[in-house]
Design an enzyme around this catalytic site. Structure first.
Site, short mmCIF file in Angstrom:
data_model
loop_
_atom_site.label_atom_id
_atom_site.label_comp_id
_atom_site.label_asym_id
_atom_site.label_seq_id
_atom_site.Cartn_x
_atom_site.Cartn_y
_atom_site.Cartn_z
N SER A 1 4.84 78.82 72.43
CA SER A 1 4.43 78.62 73.61
C SER A 1 3.97 79.09 74.24
O SER A 1 3.38 79.26 75.18
CB SER A 1 5.87 78.88 74.90
OG SER A 1 6.58 79.83 74.58
N ARG B 1 0.68 77.72 75.84
CA ARG B 1 0.27 77.79 77.28
C ARG B 1 -1.16 78.07 78.06
O ARG B 1 -1.44 77.77 78.70
CB ARG B 1 1.21 78.85 78.26
CG ARG B 1 1.20 78.57 79.79
CD ARG B 1 2.37 80.09 79.89
NE ARG B 1 3.63 79.24 80.10
CZ ARG B 1 4.29 79.89 78.96
NH1 ARG B 1 3.69 80.95 78.29
NH2 ARG B 1 5.58 79.20 78.57
N ASN C 1 -3.88 75.75 80.37
CA ASN C 1 -4.88 75.88 81.20
C ASN C 1 -6.20 75.69 80.73
O ASN C 1 -6.57 75.27 81.98
CB ASN C 1 -3.92 77.31 81.15
CG ASN C 1 -2.86 76.77 82.56
OD1 ASN C 1 -2.49 76.44 83.67
ND2 ASN C 1 -1.45 77.27 81.70
#
Lengths: 275, 156
Positions: A211, A215, A219
């Site tokens: 994660s 993440r 992004n």
């Protein structure tokens, strides 16, 4: 823009999202991939030279800047560089103090490195998407993707480093038995539920680095794609969308660096704690 | 790859973005940095000022102490001198008084002696007259020989 006057948008986007790959091609041997297919065919045994180069460059920039600030540091009134570095330092230190509840001298420097390094790598995104590909095209290099954090290899690499530290400190603080007990007896403290607990806890453990990496990568990659899409507008209209998006990215760039750092510290903190 | 208008469009956008940063992003950061710098400088200033003040105050205290010590010793010296003087004066007075007493006693003694002599003289003359009366068996007129007898007594 890619070769030829007629460039399809798909090709333009794909070209911009292709890393400069050096690897072992089944037919060409060790070479630079000249297309995305070639890069794919190289499989695991390939290196993204642009990701490596730019991330190492940003790391060196970080070390050089902070080393310089450390050398000229005085206890008197700080100069501009020292002042800025001190502010970043204090920011990271207070963040670590808030999020980390154990006692470990490694955590604060680790957090500082992660934060500043990711921040510098993310900031490369602000540079217009065509500048460096164009420049390197002149020098005969086909592909150049300068933002290392839009490459999952870079973010997963950092997350794996954090993951190794999580494992190391979990075992060091609780012992192999303690760690195994924690994995098998939480959240349900009953012998019959050990397999279920194990499944749950191991998934939870493995999800942490994944994660973290996804993440940051998600992004940055999404932002990059939108920058490329904006770049395909008529040249007089680019600034209309590009400027707000870039300004928004001042926030995203800082925030994502911060989130990665804070979560790493929080994971490491929970690795130090007995449950 | 070829240069086209996209690059110019991106350059325009980048220029605007840089302008935006210079105008709106950099000033608050720079202000914060300057404020921090100023705060540190002020703090250091205040500290050095305080230490300087402390030094001055200590010096002053030392000075005052030295002065008061000097004064105390002066006062002590004066007092010593004064007491010596008083003792000297008292001694002088006592000596004068003693002398005076001795002198008066001496004069009183002299008077006493004189009076005793006077008495003796008069008694002797009286005795002589009585003796002469006895010898002459009242042949001598006391009145008539008074003068002679007085002269005799004065010669004694």
């Amino acid at each position: 823009m890619a070769a030829g006057n007629e460039v399809s948008p798909t090709y333009y986007i794909q070209h911009h999202l292709q890393n400069l790959t050096f690897g072992n091609h089944p037919e060409n041997g060790w070479s630079l991939a000249s297309s995305a297919e070639e890069a794919r065919e190289m499989g695991f045994w390939a290196v993204h030279l642009d990701t490596m180069g730019w991330s190492i460059a940003m790391g060196l920039l970080f070390i050089w800047l902070f080393r310089k600030a450390g050398k000229i540091a005085t206890t008197g009134v700080p100069g501009n560089l020292q002042n800025a570095v001190e502010m970043v330092f204090e920011f990271v230190e207070s963040m670590v103090q808030g999020a980390f509840h154990g006692r470990n001298p490694l955590i604060a420097p680790l957090a500082l490195t992660l934060f500043v390094w990711i921040l510098l790598m993310n900031t490369l995104k602000i540079i217009p998407v065509d500048y460096f590909p164009e420049l390197f095209a002149r020098l005969g290099v086909d592909y150049m993707k300068i933002v290392p954090t839009t490459d999952p290899n870079a973010t997963l690499g950092m997350a794996l480093g954090v993951f190794c530290l999580i494992l190391y400190y979990s075992i060091k603080m609780k012992g192999v038995g303690g760690f195994a007990k924690e994995l098998s007896l939480t959240p349900f403290n009953h012998w019959a539920l050990i397999p279920f607990n194990l499944l749950l806890e191991i998934i939870a453990l493995l999800v942490k680095p994944f994660s973290l990496a996804m993440r940051l990568f998600g992004n940055m990659f999404a932002g990059e794609v939108i920058f490329i899409l904006i770049a395909m507008l008529p040249f007089w209209a680019i600034w209309l969308l590009d400027v707000p998006w870039a300004i928004f990215h001042i926030l995203i760039v800082t925030l994502q660096a911060f989130i990665f750092t804070v979560l790493s510290v929080v994971y490491l903190s929970s690795a130090h704690e007995h449950h | 790859m070829n240069i086209n208008m996209t690059l110019i469009g991106q350059t325009i956008a980048f220029a605007i973005f840089v302008w935006f940063c210079i105008k709106y992003v950099w000033p608050p950061i720079s202000n914060a940095l300057h404020e921090r710098q100023k705060k540190i400088a002020d703090g250091l200033d205040a500290a050095s000022r305080a230490s300087r003040d402390l030094e001055v105050a200590q010096e002053q205290a030392e000075q005052t102490l030295r002065e008061s010590k000097e004064q105390a010793s002066q006062i002590l010296e004066q007092a010593n001198k004064r007491s010596a003087q008083i003792v000297e004066e008292a001694r002088e007075q006592a000596r004068a008084e003693g002398e005076r007493l001795v002198a008066s006693a001496r004069s009183e003694i002299e008077q006493e002696v004189n009076r005793a002599k006077e008495d003796l003289r008069s008694q002797v003359s009286h005795l002589a007259i009585i003796g002469a009366e006895r010898v002459l068996e009242a042949s001598v007129d006391e009145q008539a020989h008074r003068k002679l007898l007085d002269e005799l007594a004065a010669e004694l």
